[in-house]
Scaffold this motif. Structure first.
Motif, PDB file in Angstrom:
ATOM      1  N   ILE A   4       0.864  -1.172   0.000  1.00 59.78           N
ATOM      2  CA  ILE A   4       0.000   0.000   0.000  1.00 59.78           C
ATOM      3  C   ILE A   4       0.906   1.229   0.000  1.00 59.78           C
ATOM      4  N   VAL A   5       0.589   2.195  -0.833  1.00 62.66           N
ATOM      5  CA  VAL A   5       1.390   3.410  -0.881  1.00 62.66           C
ATOM      6  C   VAL A   5       0.542   4.585  -0.398  1.00 62.66           C
ATOM      7  N   PRO A   6       1.152   5.517   0.358  1.00 64.53           N
ATOM      8  CA  PRO A   6       0.366   6.543   1.044  1.00 64.53           C
ATOM      9  C   PRO A   6      -0.163   7.665   0.156  1.00 64.53           C
ATOM     10  N   THR A   7       0.524   7.944  -0.950  1.00 60.70           N
ATOM     11  CA  THR A   7       0.079   9.028  -1.828  1.00 60.70           C
ATOM     12  C   THR A   7       0.151   8.576  -3.274  1.00 60.70           C
ATOM     13  N   PHE A   8      -0.483   9.341  -4.143  1.00 60.85           N
ATOM     14  CA  PHE A   8      -0.463   8.998  -5.561  1.00 60.85           C
ATOM     15  C   PHE A   8       0.963   9.040  -6.104  1.00 60.85           C
ATOM     16  N   ALA A   9       1.746  10.017  -5.655  1.00 63.43           N
ATOM     17  CA  ALA A   9       3.126  10.138  -6.121  1.00 63.43           C
ATOM     18  C   ALA A   9       3.947   8.910  -5.719  1.00 63.43           C
ATOM     19  N   HIS A  10       3.728   8.415  -4.502  1.00 61.62           N
ATOM     20  CA  HIS A  10       4.426   7.206  -4.052  1.00 61.62           C
ATOM     21  C   HIS A  10       3.992   5.994  -4.885  1.00 61.62           C
ATOM     22  N   TRP A  11       2.700   5.925  -5.176  1.00 69.24           N
ATOM     23  CA  TRP A  11       2.203   4.823  -6.009  1.00 69.24           C
ATOM     24  C   TRP A  11       2.859   4.855  -7.380  1.00 69.24           C
ATOM     25  N   LEU A  12       2.989   6.054  -7.931  1.00 70.82           N
ATOM     26  CA  LEU A  12       3.586   6.229  -9.248  1.00 70.82           C
ATOM     27  C   LEU A  12       5.005   5.683  -9.271  1.00 70.82           C
ATOM     28  N   ALA A  13       5.770   5.990  -8.241  1.00 71.85           N
ATOM     29  CA  ALA A  13       7.152   5.516  -8.166  1.00 71.85           C
ATOM     30  C   ALA A  13       7.215   4.009  -7.950  1.00 71.85           C
TER      31      ALA A  13
END
Length: 219
Positions: A4-13
């Motif tokens: 699980i990633v906390p933000t959209f930017a983290h998900w993107l990476a």
């Protein structure tokens, strides 16, 4: 398994999408927020310095106020002037595209939709293609969104409404994507309404999917 990633930017990476050449955006169903999620994705990519080329090859439920269409909104997010190339096939009936085309006395084929998408673009550019409806929804007279995704060969992002029952829909869609030999880049859960107390679909999905999962807050 999945993370699980906390933000959209983290998900993107985490998903590797920020370094990919493009993606095919699909959903578990119609009305799950593919366009809204796509706008967030495009905004993040542009902030990272990528030039985004958007395509919505076909859109049904087309309205006279073009600013209300998905295709126009995606183009706006990408900083593109809207033109016919972005969405060359559009029909007024709010039905699956082949049915909407039939009611308009027209037809639309997979080859036409695939040809609407570029085959060559520069390394700094990113191709964002949004389908119509769910992964197994009809998109042309001769095929489904899945068939178009397969023709394009792009990594797939699955969007689902973050609600009770979505785990089943996401896992079925993920299996279908992988059975087509396509890369599942990640899953984005879109909270269109406030989540049920105690529900954590992203956490629960992690034990079943080995891809990054983002749970976006209610818009």
């Amino acid at each position: 398994m999945g993370i699980i990633v906390p933000t959209f930017a983290h998900w993107l990476a985490a998903s590797g999408v920020n370094t990919a050449r493009g993606i095919f955006m699909t959903g578990t169903d119609t009305g799950v927020g593919k366009t809204w999620v796509g706008i967030q994705l495009i905004t993040c990519l542009r902030a990272l310095g990528r030039e985004v080329i958007v395509r919505k090859p076909v859109e049904s439920g087309w309205v006279d106020d073009i600013q209300q269409t998905d295709a126009w909104q995606l183009a706006q997010a990408a900083g593109q002037a809207f033109d016919q190339r972005i969405c060359p096939y559009h029909f007024s009936a709010a039905l699956a595209p082949p049915r909407a085309a039939q009611l308009a006395g027209e037809s639309v084929s997979l080859q036409q939709l695939a040809a609407a998408c570029p085959t060559h673009w520069e390394s700094h550019q990113f191709l964002h293609v949004e389908g119509a409806g769910g992964f197994y929804s009809p998109i042309a007279d001769d095929g489904l969104n899945a068939d178009l995704a397969q023709k394009l060969g792009l990594p797939v992002i699955v969007v689902a409404e973050d609600r009770l029952g979505c785990i089943n829909h996401v896992l079925l869609t993920a299996a279908a994507v992988q059975q087509r030999g396509l890369t599942l880049a990640g899953v984005i859960l879109n909270a269109r309404t406030h989540r049920v107390n105690g529900m954590d679909n992203a956490q629960d999905m992690c034990q079943y999917l080995d891809v990054p999962i983002a749970a976006l807050p209610c818009a």
